[in-house]
Motif scaffolding. Structure first.
Motif, PDB file in Angstrom:
ATOM      1  N   ARG A   3     -14.636  42.943  33.706  1.00 27.74           N
ATOM      2  CA  ARG A   3     -14.647  43.419  32.320  1.00 27.74           C
ATOM      3  C   ARG A   3     -13.438  42.928  31.518  1.00 27.74           C
ATOM      4  N   SER A   4     -12.341  42.631  32.185  1.00 28.22           N
ATOM      5  CA  SER A   4     -11.167  42.174  31.437  1.00 28.22           C
ATOM      6  C   SER A   4     -11.389  40.795  30.816  1.00 28.22           C
ATOM      7  N   TRP A  10      -9.945  37.150  25.494  1.00 28.68           N
ATOM      8  CA  TRP A  10     -10.706  36.307  26.402  1.00 28.68           C
ATOM      9  C   TRP A  10     -11.964  35.759  25.743  1.00 28.68           C
ATOM     10  N   LEU A  11     -12.591  36.544  24.882  1.00 25.08           N
ATOM     11  CA  LEU A  11     -13.768  36.028  24.175  1.00 25.08           C
ATOM     12  C   LEU A  11     -13.388  34.835  23.308  1.00 25.08           C
ATOM     13  N   ALA A  66      -9.839  31.586  34.545  1.00 25.62           N
ATOM     14  CA  ALA A  66     -10.486  32.878  34.784  1.00 25.62           C
ATOM     15  C   ALA A  66     -10.171  33.392  36.184  1.00 25.62           C
ATOM     16  N   ARG A  67     -10.177  32.503  37.169  1.00 29.81           N
ATOM     17  CA  ARG A  67      -9.842  32.923  38.543  1.00 29.81           C
ATOM     18  C   ARG A  67      -8.382  33.340  38.662  1.00 29.81           C
ATOM     19  N   MET A  68      -7.498  32.609  37.996  1.00 29.37           N
ATOM     20  CA  MET A  68      -6.084  32.978  38.043  1.00 29.37           C
ATOM     21  C   MET A  68      -5.869  34.343  37.411  1.00 29.37           C
ATOM     22  N   HIS A  69      -6.593  34.642  36.346  1.00 29.91           N
ATOM     23  CA  HIS A  69      -6.490  35.946  35.707  1.00 29.91           C
ATOM     24  C   HIS A  69      -6.992  37.037  36.646  1.00 29.91           C
TER      25      HIS A  69
END
Length: 144
Positions: A3-4, A10-11, A66-69
């Motif tokens: 959800r983050s 992020w959008l 996105a994976r790092m986040h």
């Protein structure tokens, strides 16, 4: 689904990556058409093949960010005191490993220790260079 990754920030990032990927597709198509026109050249054909690679790299970066986040969110933050007792929300094993990592990080010196001196017998050029650096360092200390 994380959800983050649906926050306004992020959008906006998703839109930016999507726009960059679509733009590379349009640029590839434009260069492809240009290469097949009367004034087209091999350079245009090269660009037509290069732009899809840029698009693929954009998608790769998008997934990587996105994976790092996701990983950054999964790592528990240590409390200010640095003790495991101050963070009841962290499990015991996770707190212990985080504590050990923080302790290891704190023990590392800010400046690495100096290398052992080199004698004239070992390497005369290196010894001369080290003396030169020592003179510069001493002159800098006296000036500052």
């Amino acid at each position: 689904m994380n959800r983050s990754l649906l926050t306004p920030r992020w959008l906006l990032l998703h839109l930016l990556f999507l726009a960059a990927t679509i733009a590379t597709g349009f640029l590839a198509r434009w260069q492809w058409d240009r290469a097949h026109e009367a004034g087209g050249s091999a350079q245009n054909l090269g660009y037509a093949l290069m732009w899809p690679l840029f698009g693929a790299f954009t998608i790769f970066l998008w997934v990587r960010v996105a994976r790092m986040h996701k990983v950054a969110e999964a790592v528990p933050a240590l409390p200010e005191t640095g003790t495991a007792e101050a963070a009841p929300s962290i499990s015991g094993a996770a707190a212990a490993s985080a504590e050990q990592a923080a302790e290891k990080h704190r023990r590392r010196p800010l400046v690495p220790p100096p290398a052992p001196p080199v004698d004239d017998d070992e390497d005369p050029a290196m010894a001369e260079y080290n003396r030169y650096l020592a003179e510069l360092n001493e002159a800098d200390r006296r000036a500052g």
